[in-house]
Design a protein around this motif. Structure first.
Motif, PDB file in Angstrom:
ATOM      1  N   GLU A 184      -7.023   9.099   9.864  1.00 27.84           N
ATOM      2  CA  GLU A 184      -6.421  10.048   8.926  1.00 27.84           C
ATOM      3  C   GLU A 184      -6.490   9.508   7.496  1.00 27.84           C
ATOM      4  N   ASP A 185      -6.209   8.216   7.350  1.00 26.66           N
ATOM      5  CA  ASP A 185      -6.301   7.601   6.027  1.00 26.66           C
ATOM      6  C   ASP A 185      -7.723   7.678   5.482  1.00 26.66           C
ATOM      7  N   LYS A 186      -8.691   7.469   6.353  1.00 30.85           N
ATOM      8  CA  LYS A 186     -10.098   7.506   5.932  1.00 30.85           C
ATOM      9  C   LYS A 186     -10.491   8.902   5.451  1.00 30.85           C
ATOM     10  N   HIS A 187     -10.037   9.919   6.167  1.00 28.72           N
ATOM     11  CA  HIS A 187     -10.375  11.285   5.773  1.00 28.72           C
ATOM     12  C   HIS A 187      -9.589  11.733   4.539  1.00 28.72           C
ATOM     13  N   GLU A 188      -8.454  11.115   4.317  1.00 28.10           N
ATOM     14  CA  GLU A 188      -7.673  11.432   3.119  1.00 28.10           C
ATOM     15  C   GLU A 188      -8.319  10.848   1.868  1.00 28.10           C
ATOM     16  N   ASP A 189      -8.766   9.589   1.952  1.00 20.61           N
ATOM     17  CA  ASP A 189      -9.410   8.953   0.799  1.00 20.61           C
ATOM     18  C   ASP A 189     -10.306   7.823   1.295  1.00 20.61           C
ATOM     19  N   ILE A 190     -11.591   8.074   1.268  1.00 18.61           N
ATOM     20  CA  ILE A 190     -12.570   7.113   1.796  1.00 18.61           C
ATOM     21  C   ILE A 190     -12.589   5.822   0.990  1.00 18.61           C
ATOM     22  N   LEU A 191     -12.095   5.861  -0.254  1.00 21.84           N
ATOM     23  CA  LEU A 191     -12.139   4.679  -1.110  1.00 21.84           C
ATOM     24  C   LEU A 191     -10.917   3.780  -0.960  1.00 21.84           C
ATOM     25  N   THR A 192      -9.835   4.301  -0.419  1.00 20.99           N
ATOM     26  CA  THR A 192      -8.601   3.503  -0.368  1.00 20.99           C
ATOM     27  C   THR A 192      -8.066   3.268   1.040  1.00 20.99           C
ATOM     28  N   TYR A 193      -8.722   3.814   2.064  1.00 21.49           N
ATOM     29  CA  TYR A 193      -8.138   3.708   3.407  1.00 21.49           C
ATOM     30  C   TYR A 193      -8.027   2.262   3.888  1.00 21.49           C
ATOM     31  N   ARG A 194      -8.888   1.399   3.424  1.00 20.10           N
ATOM     32  CA  ARG A 194      -8.806  -0.003   3.842  1.00 20.10           C
ATOM     33  C   ARG A 194      -7.654  -0.753   3.156  1.00 20.10           C
ATOM     34  N   ASP A 195      -7.033  -0.129   2.183  1.00 20.00           N
ATOM     35  CA  ASP A 195      -5.874  -0.737   1.531  1.00 20.00           C
ATOM     36  C   ASP A 195      -4.569  -0.445   2.279  1.00 20.00           C
ATOM     37  N   LYS A 196      -4.613   0.447   3.257  1.00 13.50           N
ATOM     38  CA  LYS A 196      -3.410   0.814   3.998  1.00 13.50           C
ATOM     39  C   LYS A 196      -2.994  -0.331   4.934  1.00 13.50           C
ATOM     40  N   THR A 197      -1.726  -0.340   5.288  1.00 18.45           N
ATOM     41  CA  THR A 197      -1.209  -1.373   6.186  1.00 18.45           C
ATOM     42  C   THR A 197      -0.763  -0.749   7.498  1.00 18.45           C
ATOM     43  N   HIS A 198      -0.724  -1.589   8.537  1.00 16.60           N
ATOM     44  CA  HIS A 198      -0.373  -1.113   9.870  1.00 16.60           C
ATOM     45  C   HIS A 198       0.575  -2.113  10.539  1.00 16.60           C
ATOM     46  N   LYS A 199       1.260  -1.608  11.555  1.00 12.06           N
ATOM     47  CA  LYS A 199       2.223  -2.436  12.278  1.00 12.06           C
ATOM     48  C   LYS A 199       1.532  -3.280  13.345  1.00 12.06           C
ATOM     49  N   ASN A 200       1.861  -4.559  13.382  1.00 13.83           N
ATOM     50  CA  ASN A 200       1.381  -5.427  14.446  1.00 13.83           C
ATOM     51  C   ASN A 200       2.025  -4.988  15.757  1.00 13.83           C
ATOM     52  N   LEU A 201       1.216  -4.661  16.749  1.00 15.58           N
ATOM     53  CA  LEU A 201       1.747  -4.122  17.990  1.00 15.58           C
ATOM     54  C   LEU A 201       2.457  -5.176  18.840  1.00 15.58           C
ATOM     55  N   PHE A 202       2.280  -6.457  18.512  1.00 12.24           N
ATOM     56  CA  PHE A 202       2.945  -7.518  19.259  1.00 12.24           C
ATOM     57  C   PHE A 202       4.268  -7.917  18.604  1.00 12.24           C
ATOM     58  N   THR A 203       4.276  -7.980  17.266  1.00 12.45           N
ATOM     59  CA  THR A 203       5.482  -8.443  16.569  1.00 12.45           C
ATOM     60  C   THR A 203       6.314  -7.300  16.007  1.00 12.45           C
ATOM     61  N   GLY A 204       5.681  -6.130  15.839  1.00  9.90           N
ATOM     62  CA  GLY A 204       6.375  -5.006  15.227  1.00  9.90           C
ATOM     63  C   GLY A 204       6.455  -5.093  13.727  1.00  9.90           C
ATOM     64  N   VAL A 205       5.833  -6.107  13.129  1.00 10.49           N
ATOM     65  CA  VAL A 205       5.889  -6.319  11.681  1.00 10.49           C
ATOM     66  C   VAL A 205       4.734  -5.572  11.013  1.00 10.49           C
ATOM     67  N   VAL A 206       5.050  -4.834   9.947  1.00 11.29           N
ATOM     68  CA  VAL A 206       4.024  -4.149   9.155  1.00 11.29           C
ATOM     69  C   VAL A 206       3.422  -5.168   8.185  1.00 11.29           C
ATOM     70  N   SER A 207       2.106  -5.223   8.146  1.00 14.27           N
ATOM     71  CA  SER A 207       1.450  -6.195   7.266  1.00 14.27           C
ATOM     72  C   SER A 207       1.717  -5.851   5.811  1.00 14.27           C
ATOM     73  N   PRO A 208       1.763  -6.858   4.940  1.00 16.72           N
ATOM     74  CA  PRO A 208       2.038  -6.598   3.520  1.00 16.72           C
ATOM     75  C   PRO A 208       0.853  -5.923   2.840  1.00 16.72           C
ATOM     76  N   VAL A 209       1.146  -5.228   1.761  1.00 15.06           N
ATOM     77  CA  VAL A 209       0.094  -4.618   0.956  1.00 15.06           C
ATOM     78  C   VAL A 209      -0.534  -5.690   0.089  1.00 15.06           C
ATOM     79  N   LEU A 210      -1.842  -5.826   0.167  1.00 15.52           N
ATOM     80  CA  LEU A 210      -2.545  -6.836  -0.628  1.00 15.52           C
ATOM     81  C   LEU A 210      -2.911  -6.246  -1.980  1.00 15.52           C
ATOM     82  N   THR A 211      -2.644  -6.992  -3.025  1.00 13.35           N
ATOM     83  CA  THR A 211      -2.953  -6.507  -4.374  1.00 13.35           C
ATOM     84  C   THR A 211      -3.867  -7.503  -5.076  1.00 13.35           C
TER      85      THR A 211
END
Length: 211
Positions: A184-211
């Motif tokens: 969904e992120d890719k179809h929303e914006d092909i240039l920024t979808y790799r900047d999105k963060t996701h939750k680690n399925l083992f720890t439940g922690v969302v990865s930080p946003v890299l700047t």
């Protein structure tokens, strides 16, 4: 961007354009299948993946387009000669990582685990008839995969089959929703979808946003 089968259809920036197949090049002029032509300074060839095994005997050689479920491979791994001109290999030929993939390295790991268990005698495969029937059903399911949600669900089901076969303790069910969000992120914006963060399925922690 010249497409061979169909355009990717993403929301490209205004200075990017998708065009039909490039048919020929003369000096700096590129000619496309729809009759248009234009001058370019450089061409970047993006070939994608198309497996090629000229070193394998022709009757046990995998020949397939890029798809989620492939012919001749039980559990997507063990060779059976189900197509004309092919033959069985007594269960001793395995192809790993041949599918079009969402899970990539996780899929490679599960396929390797499955193959190792078969080779070591820890996992017994069904009869040839049952294996061929299973291959046929999975290949037929390709026709039902009309969007990325269906594709992700299909490959998640496949991963769960490998998990049950091998006794791997971690379910992949939650990963499907993460992949769908990624698409969904890719179809929303092909240039920024790799900047999105996701939750680690083992720890439940969302990865930080890299700047």
């Amino acid at each position: 961007m010249s497409w061979r089968t169909k355009p990717m259809g993403f929301k490209w920036p205004s200075n990017c354009e998708e065009v039909p197949l490039l048919t020929r090049v003369e000096n700096s002029t590129c000619y496309f299948r729809d009759g248009r032509q234009e001058d370019f300074d450089a061409i970047i060839l993006c070939t994608g993946y198309l497996e090629h095994f000229p070193f394998m005997a022709s009757d046990i050689r995998l020949r397939t387009p890029c798809a989620l479920n492939l012919p001749c491979l039980y559990r997507g791994v063990q060779w059976y000669g189900t197509k004309e001109g092919t033959k069985d290999a007594d269960g001793r030929v395995f192809y790993l990582g041949m599918q079009d993939v969402y899970y990539t390295y996780t899929l490679f790991m599960m396929q390797a685990l499955w193959a190792v268990q078969v080779i070591k005698g820890l996992l017994t495969v069904p009869t040839r008839e049952d294996c061929v029937s299973d291959i046929t059903q999975w290949v037929a399911s390709n026709a039902l995969l009309t969007d990325y949600n269906a594709e992700i669900d299909n490959q998640t089901e496949y991963m769960e089959v490998l998990r049950r076969d091998t006794g791997y303790p971690v379910s992949f069910a939650e990963a499907a929703e993460m992949f769908k969000g990624w698409e969904e992120d890719k179809h929303e914006d092909i240039l920024t979808y790799r900047d999105k963060t996701h939750k680690n399925l083992f720890t439940g922690v969302v990865s930080p946003v890299l700047t």
